[in-house]
Design an enzyme around this catalytic site. Sequence first.
Site, PDB file in Angstrom:
ATOM      1  N   CYS A 157       0.802  -1.223   0.000  1.00 57.87           N
ATOM      2  CA  CYS A 157       0.000   0.000   0.000  1.00 57.87           C
ATOM      3  C   CYS A 157       0.835   1.274   0.000  1.00 57.87           C
ATOM      4  O   CYS A 157       0.358   2.330  -0.412  1.00 57.87           O
ATOM      5  CB  CYS A 157      -0.930   0.018   1.218  1.00 57.87           C
ATOM      6  SG  CYS A 157      -1.822  -1.513   1.488  1.00 57.87           S
ATOM      7  N   HIS A 162      -2.647   7.967   6.546  1.00 59.49           N
ATOM      8  CA  HIS A 162      -2.941   6.729   5.825  1.00 59.49           C
ATOM      9  C   HIS A 162      -4.432   6.455   5.950  1.00 59.49           C
ATOM     10  O   HIS A 162      -5.078   6.080   4.974  1.00 59.49           O
ATOM     11  CB  HIS A 162      -2.092   5.599   6.390  1.00 59.49           C
ATOM     12  CG  HIS A 162      -2.179   4.330   5.608  1.00 59.49           C
ATOM     13  ND1 HIS A 162      -1.845   4.250   4.275  1.00 59.49           N
ATOM     14  CD2 HIS A 162      -2.560   3.071   5.977  1.00 59.49           C
ATOM     15  CE1 HIS A 162      -2.020   3.019   3.845  1.00 59.49           C
ATOM     16  NE2 HIS A 162      -2.454   2.277   4.868  1.00 59.49           N
ATOM     17  N   HIS A 164      -9.621   3.147  -0.698  1.00 53.76           N
ATOM     18  CA  HIS A 164      -8.202   2.790  -0.594  1.00 53.76           C
ATOM     19  C   HIS A 164      -7.725   2.322  -1.966  1.00 53.76           C
ATOM     20  O   HIS A 164      -8.175   1.293  -2.477  1.00 53.76           O
ATOM     21  CB  HIS A 164      -8.067   1.655   0.432  1.00 53.76           C
ATOM     22  CG  HIS A 164      -6.657   1.353   0.832  1.00 53.76           C
ATOM     23  ND1 HIS A 164      -5.586   1.443  -0.016  1.00 53.76           N
ATOM     24  CD2 HIS A 164      -6.132   0.919   2.026  1.00 53.76           C
ATOM     25  CE1 HIS A 164      -4.484   1.102   0.603  1.00 53.76           C
ATOM     26  NE2 HIS A 164      -4.788   0.777   1.857  1.00 53.76           N
ATOM     27  N   SER A 186      16.196  37.506 -59.980  1.00 52.06           N
ATOM     28  CA  SER A 186      16.603  38.791 -60.558  1.00 52.06           C
ATOM     29  C   SER A 186      17.101  39.713 -59.456  1.00 52.06           C
ATOM     30  O   SER A 186      18.124  39.449 -58.823  1.00 52.06           O
ATOM     31  CB  SER A 186      15.431  39.401 -61.348  1.00 52.06           C
ATOM     32  OG  SER A 186      15.866  40.536 -62.074  1.00 52.06           O
TER      33      SER A 186
END
Length: 1488
Positions: free
Chosen positions: A184, A320, A361, A641
């Site tokens: 994780c 977390h 998650h 020219s």
Amino acid sequence: MSIPENAIAVVGMAGRFPGAKDVSAFWSNLRRGKESIVTLSEQELRDAGVSDKTLADPAYVRRAPLLDGIDEFDAGFFGFPPLAAQVLDPQHRLFLQCAWHALEDAGADPARFDGSIGVYGTSSPSGYLLHNLLSHRDPNAVLAEGLNFDQFSLFLQNDKDFLATRISHAFNLRGPSIAVQTACSSSLVAVHLACLSLLSGECDMALAGGSSLCIPHRVGYFTSPGSMVSAVGHCRPFDVRADGTVFGSGVGLVVLKPLAAAIDAGDRIHAVIRGSAINNDGSAKMGYAAPNPAAQADVIAEAHAVSGIDSSTVSYVECHGTGTPLGDPIEIQGLRAAFEVSQTSRSAPCVLGSVKSNIGHLEVAAGIAGLIKTILCLKNKALPATLHYTSPNPELRLDQSPFVVQSKYGPWECDGVRRAGVSSFGVGGTNAHVVLEEAPAEASEVSAHAEPAGPQVILLSAQTAAALGESRTALAAALETQDGPRLSDVAYTLARRRKHNVTMAAVVHDREHAATVLRAAEHDNVFVGEAAHDGEHGDRADAAPTSDRVVFLFPGQGAQHVGMAKGLYDTEPVFAQHFDTCAAGFRDETGIDLHAEVFDGTATDLERIDRSQPALFTVEYALAKLVDTFGVRAGAYIGYSTGEYIAATLAGVFDLQTAIKTVSLRARLMHESPPGAMVAVALGPDDVTQYLPPEVELSAVNDPGNCVVAGPKDQIRALRQRLTEAGIPVRRVRATHAFHTSAMDPMLGQFQEFLSRQQLRPPRTPLLSNLTGSWMSDQQVVDPASWTRQISSPIRFADELDVVLAAPSRILVEVGPGGSLTGSAMRHPKWSTTHRTVRLMRHPLQDVDDRDTFLRALGELWSAGVEVDWTPRRPAVPHLVSLPGYPFARQRHWVEPNHTVWAQAPGANNGSPAGTADGSTAATVDAARNGESQTEVTLQRIWSQCLGVSSVDRNANFFDLGGDSLMAISIAMAAANEGLTITPQDLYEYPTLASLTAAVDASFASSGLAKPPEAQANPAVPPNVTYFLDRGLRDTGRCRVPLILRLDPKIGLPDIRAVLTAVVNHHDALRLHLVGNDGIWEQHIAAPAEFTGLSNRSVPDGVAAGSPEERAAVLGILAELLEDQTDPNAPLAAVHIAAAHGGPHYLCLAIHAMVTDDSSRQILATDIVTAFGQRLAGEEITLEPVSTGWREWSLRCAALATHPAALDTRSYWIENSTKATLWLADALPNAHTAHPPRADELTKLSSTLSVEQTSELDDGRRRFRRSIQTILLAALGRTIAQTVGEGVVAVELEGEGRSVLRPDVDLRRTVGWFTTYYPVPLACATGLGALAQLDAVHNTLKSVPHYGIGYGLLRYVYAPTGRVLGAQRTPDIHFRYAGVIPELPSGDAPVQFDSDMTLPVREPIPGMGHAIELRVYRFGGSLHLDWWYDTRRIPAATAEALERTFPLALSALIQEAIAAEHTEHDDSEIVGEPEAGALVDLSSMDAG
């Protein structure tokens, strides 16, 4: 500003999260407090394969965080062939696309970045591989039998180890490329490792992030007491009701650079990473998967220490926060321990949050999701709510900590610099923590400098026109918003992005104007085009620099007009400065005020030479200096020219003052010359000469079909009248004198004398010469005489174009008014689609702004691949802004899971089922393409199948199409199965179809196959014809294939005769005559002549049209026609049958088998119908050409016998020729059987399987993964064992000779007999198991090399083996499976073939002299079997027993195999059938 040494800037980011297609939508959802975890309906779950039993289970939670479009991918953008994209893990696909968007957000083009770029990425284990791809394979084959190439390729496309390196390969990144796997915490660990790599100098920029997809996707999950997933489907971190998490899908990346480097580069900085740390729990915890609060505290404290900050300055922590009853208290415990280290009192609590409450998650992508959320909080100075938070879990003891949970959206109040921590903890114990800080004020705030005046150039590009259109629409919408970005910043941001092939440059004045221009289908200020690429080098790094491709063209007299470049003079200081300098110089020399002449037109006359030439010089010189400020350089100059003097001045031949003096003198002397006139004529210089009066001369050749002539006015007037009367276009040229003719001679001495006193220098830039039409040498450039001759000599502009257009990707830029020079270039024969023209000034009739025209031209140059420095249009301090990312094509690339069948379908070697999931990658290739040899047709098909595309450009690079080394191996293996010898290395040496075909064909040429040995020789007969003449039917003329056509009554005998004459004369095999010469047969091809083999019959009177009696009469006449043919030297015989009054007529054809096979009949059918159609329309009969005739093919056959591919099979054929132990007929029971049979000695027994029995055969084919031919041969073996006896029987099979061992010939339109014949051993046993017997036949057929073509060559052409093989007895039985015979519907066309298409298969008498020929075909849903046998050698009772027993043996074989408990055969391929039949069978196989 003090910059911490270890600070890392986040300069770009991108992501896709549940409910959010990008980072902007992600923040919108967070700000609004939206939960992106959805409830799935019962129907959705059923559609996803969820069973009723699961739906009824109360433990099944119907909730999931979903991503839209996980099955979609822009394969073309990233160079993946469709088939490869289909088996690529969607996690990799999304990571690729988000990585690109992240780099765009960072304003970073990897191709232009000066430094190395690293990649640190992670993905979850591939559910797509396990659930979708492998569901089409037998798990025993995958897991238990060892690794094979296909499995390796499959895992290479799906394993997480290859995620980071795939990005590096796709974007050509050279820095570290590391796949990170710590469960994780993986994506946050990836960020940490990327920071370390940047700080150590391993790379200068880094991509870091993760990708995680739950597959199957739209399904719920099971919960159980004490598990980590929520029973209610809500993730409620820190709340008293928290009962677990919900796993979801998402992808996110950040782009990182050292902070100091980002500031120096002027990058936009989203946030700053002050420090990071990682560690592991070790074993001091309850179990492997349990968290450790002490380790979490350590990693947070270490990150603070590395950052050099006090924890009291951290005002937010993205936790977390899984919402589990165990995890949340432990995390808060660790946080509290880490923050208690600080001795400084806090001014306010530290806010906690968890994005998992919003999106669930995301497994390995959880950390990057939290990091991006926190960066967005810092950018917006706001904190969103942690959803579902009502009151704290008492186990958290928040009241004893400095933390509070944010329960609603609000501003991020802070006394000092905003700082935040982001935590991510992995199962297994790897913990990561990152400390973030808001971007420095100087970097985060847009400069207050005013928007630069004037228009901006917006640059967009895409891989396709459709994507470009989407980009235009999305950008227009972004500019229309009230708080949209500054236009100059938009232009700056877009210019930093990578350029693709399809481009757009738009000149816009403000945001509103920009939105209007972008939405317009067409607009004068918009250029849309494609980048010009060198036809030889393409995009290779060693291609010529763009400056070498650019050629500046400077127009001369006649291009001037009043007001030219006035807009540039008024708005562009650089142009005005150089214009003023030149104007002052000319004023000193001539007294002319060019400001008045050019811009006002009020002084005198701009048509006068002494005005126009100084004016043109001044404008074009200033224009060249202006374009130079944008970094555009030329590799060569051409002046027309007067324009040649501007070119020479810019190249350094003249200094500016000398050039002004020279042009002034030249203009004055030319003006003082005798007057004249000039006209342009639409003829080449050679053709115009015959029309010219004496004093009219050639003045210029502008392109090969157009020239200019000049002379006295009266003679020019007369010439114009003469040319007009002759119908030749002629128009007047704006000129008052006969320039570049001898009329200028009087001035030459004075001009040359002046030039001889000037200093001329060799050019710094190559110049092309009007005088010679080629490059000027240094000697010519500094020679005054050369410049003098230019005045009176014709201008060879067409020759100059011939020189520059020889390079394949020149970009011609007209640096002056109008577009006459670039117009001539586009008419030149060497002009190609890879050349480009650009005009920097408007045409005098165009009512557009001069500056807009100039800037649009710069955009055209950019589109053509020229590097343009846009600094002059940028603000003093430009800023990157957020703009819509690249609009990737949303094309479905997906293999649906198969829950019922494990065995892999043939052709699905890379994990996809048979066929394709969405039809987008069908690889059906038409084998009749103009300009392709047979070799190329086969290679085209192989490439298409391996790449997963419908067709392949013969000049496209294999690797540009998405090919790689592994695919090269697949192509080599497939080619070997087709009889072509190719190695993977060959694709590196010959990467296009055209070059690979040439190389393969050249290998045949080296063996003497490329050219016939004798152009006028009478060829020997090919091996199959030799076989027929040696051992076939005794009355050779009777071996005929019948065809019936139904004709409209209005078609008469002259029409039929004309059509048959045209067809026979078109195909030389139909004029074949066989001549025996000392026991050797030769083929003589008769000269084209009128067809005489047509007879005329009528249906008996009284027979009604369309009646059964009429049908019987027609078939009876056809039978008589077949019986009457005894001469093999009349390859085609025909009879016209006049039917009943008003009914259709019939044309019956009898084609000798020696000149026709299945493909030949198709060719003849097409040609006959085509010829009738042309004849009835009154047109000349013109048939599609035949590239290689039968005669030429026959001449090449002898060389085939000594080809290594044939010689390599000698031992195989010699060994197999001796394996027979059982014979159906006595060898030679009496003398008369030593001769081939006559037609009347052959008879036929016919039987038909019912539709049900045939379906049983199809079911067996699908179950056993064995071809129809394999099953039928196995049944034949059983039949022989039961009726004749056991042993090994030699069976003669047929192969397709057109498509094997192809020399450098094209047989697609050749009529002839290319069928090959070869023997195989067939085991006949009653005790052999059904599956074993099928395997034995399968392996026998699989081992046959090159469809058996080598056998005939070695038997009848190559003498050493011919003696050995000729001594062996001819097989008794010939087996032919003709495949499916189509049913043709009856129509009303004037010419159509008989609806009974079985006739050509059913009726021909066997001609190869076998004792038995078993002919099997499918028609009307049933299997038909015709048993022909030689009555001299096979007793009727034996034949009847075989015919009677075969259906029973076939049914028993299938039933026995079905009843087997398991399959043991190899399902890798099906071989052995004729190529066309095999393709039919494969296409009809079920996907599962």
